[in-house]
Enzyme design. Structure first.
Site, PDB file in Angstrom:
ATOM      1  N   ASN A  94     -89.864 101.364 107.767  1.00  0.00           N
ATOM      2  CA  ASN A  94     -89.851 100.994 109.754  1.00  0.00           C
ATOM      3  C   ASN A  94     -91.468 100.082 109.848  1.00  0.00           C
ATOM      4  O   ASN A  94     -91.880  99.202 110.465  1.00  0.00           O
ATOM      5  CB  ASN A  94     -89.785 101.632 110.223  1.00  0.00           C
ATOM      6  CG  ASN A  94     -90.425 100.960 111.998  1.00  0.00           C
ATOM      7  OD1 ASN A  94     -89.710 100.702 112.856  1.00  0.00           O
ATOM      8  ND2 ASN A  94     -91.718 102.485 112.355  1.00  0.00           N
ATOM      9  N   LYS A 149     -89.831  88.505 108.313  1.00  0.00           N
ATOM     10  CA  LYS A 149     -88.450  89.477 108.296  1.00  0.00           C
ATOM     11  C   LYS A 149     -87.071  89.000 108.075  1.00  0.00           C
ATOM     12  O   LYS A 149     -86.404  89.403 107.615  1.00  0.00           O
ATOM     13  CB  LYS A 149     -88.412  89.257 109.723  1.00  0.00           C
ATOM     14  CG  LYS A 149     -89.740  89.936 110.943  1.00  0.00           C
ATOM     15  CD  LYS A 149     -89.261  91.550 110.303  1.00  0.00           C
ATOM     16  CE  LYS A 149     -90.453  92.268 110.527  1.00  0.00           C
ATOM     17  NZ  LYS A 149     -90.723  93.895 110.170  1.00  0.00           N
ATOM     18  N   TYR A 174     -94.979  85.838 110.361  1.00  0.00           N
ATOM     19  CA  TYR A 174     -94.304  86.926 110.932  1.00  0.00           C
ATOM     20  C   TYR A 174     -92.162  86.617 110.949  1.00  0.00           C
ATOM     21  O   TYR A 174     -92.001  87.283 110.031  1.00  0.00           O
ATOM     22  CB  TYR A 174     -94.360  87.327 112.125  1.00  0.00           C
ATOM     23  CG  TYR A 174     -93.600  88.636 112.769  1.00  0.00           C
ATOM     24  CD1 TYR A 174     -93.781  89.573 112.549  1.00  0.00           C
ATOM     25  CD2 TYR A 174     -92.164  87.683 114.182  1.00  0.00           C
ATOM     26  CE1 TYR A 174     -92.745  90.742 113.174  1.00  0.00           C
ATOM     27  CE2 TYR A 174     -91.630  89.010 113.622  1.00  0.00           C
ATOM     28  CZ  TYR A 174     -92.070  90.660 113.708  1.00  0.00           C
ATOM     29  OH  TYR A 174     -90.868  91.720 114.141  1.00  0.00           O
ATOM     30  N   ILE A 184     -88.423  95.374 122.233  1.00  0.00           N
ATOM     31  CA  ILE A 184     -88.453  96.884 122.536  1.00  0.00           C
ATOM     32  C   ILE A 184     -89.410  97.164 122.733  1.00  0.00           C
ATOM     33  O   ILE A 184     -90.929  97.244 122.460  1.00  0.00           O
ATOM     34  CB  ILE A 184     -87.879  97.832 121.089  1.00  0.00           C
ATOM     35  CG1 ILE A 184     -87.073  97.305 120.469  1.00  0.00           C
ATOM     36  CG2 ILE A 184     -88.558  98.657 121.135  1.00  0.00           C
ATOM     37  CD1 ILE A 184     -85.687  97.162 121.301  1.00  0.00           C
ATOM     38  N   SER A 197     -86.101  91.765 112.456  1.00  0.00           N
ATOM     39  CA  SER A 197     -86.095  91.428 113.942  1.00  0.00           C
ATOM     40  C   SER A 197     -85.084  90.250 113.887  1.00  0.00           C
ATOM     41  O   SER A 197     -84.745  90.005 112.922  1.00  0.00           O
ATOM     42  CB  SER A 197     -87.229  91.117 113.742  1.00  0.00           C
ATOM     43  OG  SER A 197     -87.956  90.215 115.299  1.00  0.00           O
TER      44      SER A 197
END
Length: 258
Positions: A87, A158, A154, A187, A139
């Site tokens: 995670n 992902k 990023y 989130i 993601s």
């Protein structure tokens, strides 16, 4: 989950912490790996205070030696690992491609992608003993959403995690190890604290979304606890025939913004 051993990276905060607490509540033994000793210790102490069995190991997930040592320590204590929740990750630097430095690119890919690889790699010998479940946090970015301009490193990390999941799911299936990937949208966590954004206004496409960018909740972000419930499902025998699959948990945000 009673008696099962769950290895969780990034257990000191956000989704990792919520998942550690939930799995412990369901009877799992928690082995937390985090780079922040104080935050991770807080999670472990809370589990122990509630009568659970938990330990912590400090490691930078991008460093092979540290991860090998941390997971070996966990394996020696519990003898087996049943669940791996890979995670931990960062948002890193979001910037125009001309401004994004090779060092910034490398840091994001090292933590998010290499860190996932190392976590799973060193846990596999322990997972093979009884089979188990691996859950990876990717993601919506790089999987359904490509409009967050500047989030190139990023998003690539992902997207690669999804490919990694499918490759490893097939490789490990004969050992009764399931591998799935979750793709959260917005989130409410602390991940924004390690996000650096530079000059994005110069490259953003002028798009105006309807009010409420998350249709299911009228724009309200999801919670770490909601994601933890998904991880619990994928970690448990309730998902025993699911592997190599990505699951989006975003209230339809990615369908609107993709």
């Amino acid at each position: 989950m009673k008696g099962k051993v769950a290895l969780i990276t990034g257990a000191g905060s956000g989704i990792g912490k919520a998942t550690a607490l939930l799995l412990a509540e369901q009877g799992a033994k928690i082995a937390a790996i985090d780079h922040n000793p104080e935050e991770s210790r807080e999670t472990i102490e809370k589990i122990q205070h509630q009568g659970g069995d938990a330990m912590t190991a400090i490691a930078d997930i991008s460093q092979p030696d540290q991860m090998q040592t941390a997971i070996q320590t966990i394996g020696e204590k519990f003898g087996v690992i049943d669940v791996v929740f890979a995670n931990a990750g960062i948002n890193g630097v979001w910037a125009p491609i001309e401004e994004l430095t090779p060092e910034e690119w490398d840091k994001t890919l090292d933590i998010n992608l290499k860190g996932t690889f190392l976590t799973v790699k060193y846990a596999v010998p322990y997972l093979k003993k009884n089979g188990g479940s691996v859950i990876i946090t990717a993601s919506v970015n790089g999987t359904r959403i490509f409009s967050n301009t500047g989030a190139t490193a990023y998003s690539c990390s992902k997207a690669a995690q999804v490919a990694f999941t499918k490759m490893i799911a097939l490789e490990l299936a004969k050992h009764r190890i399931r591998v799935n990937v979750i793709c959260p949208g917005a989130i409410a966590t602390e991940i924004d604290e390690n996000t650096q954004q530079r000059d994005l206004a110069t490259i953003k496409e002028p798009v105006e979304f309807p009010s409420g960018r998350i249709p299911l909740t009228d724009g309200k972000s999801g919670t770490s606890e909601q994601v933890a419930q998904l991880v619990l499902f994928l970690a448990s025998d309730a998902s025993s025939h699911i592997t190599g699959t990505e699951v989006w948990i975003d209230g339809a945000e990615s369908l609107l913004q993709g």
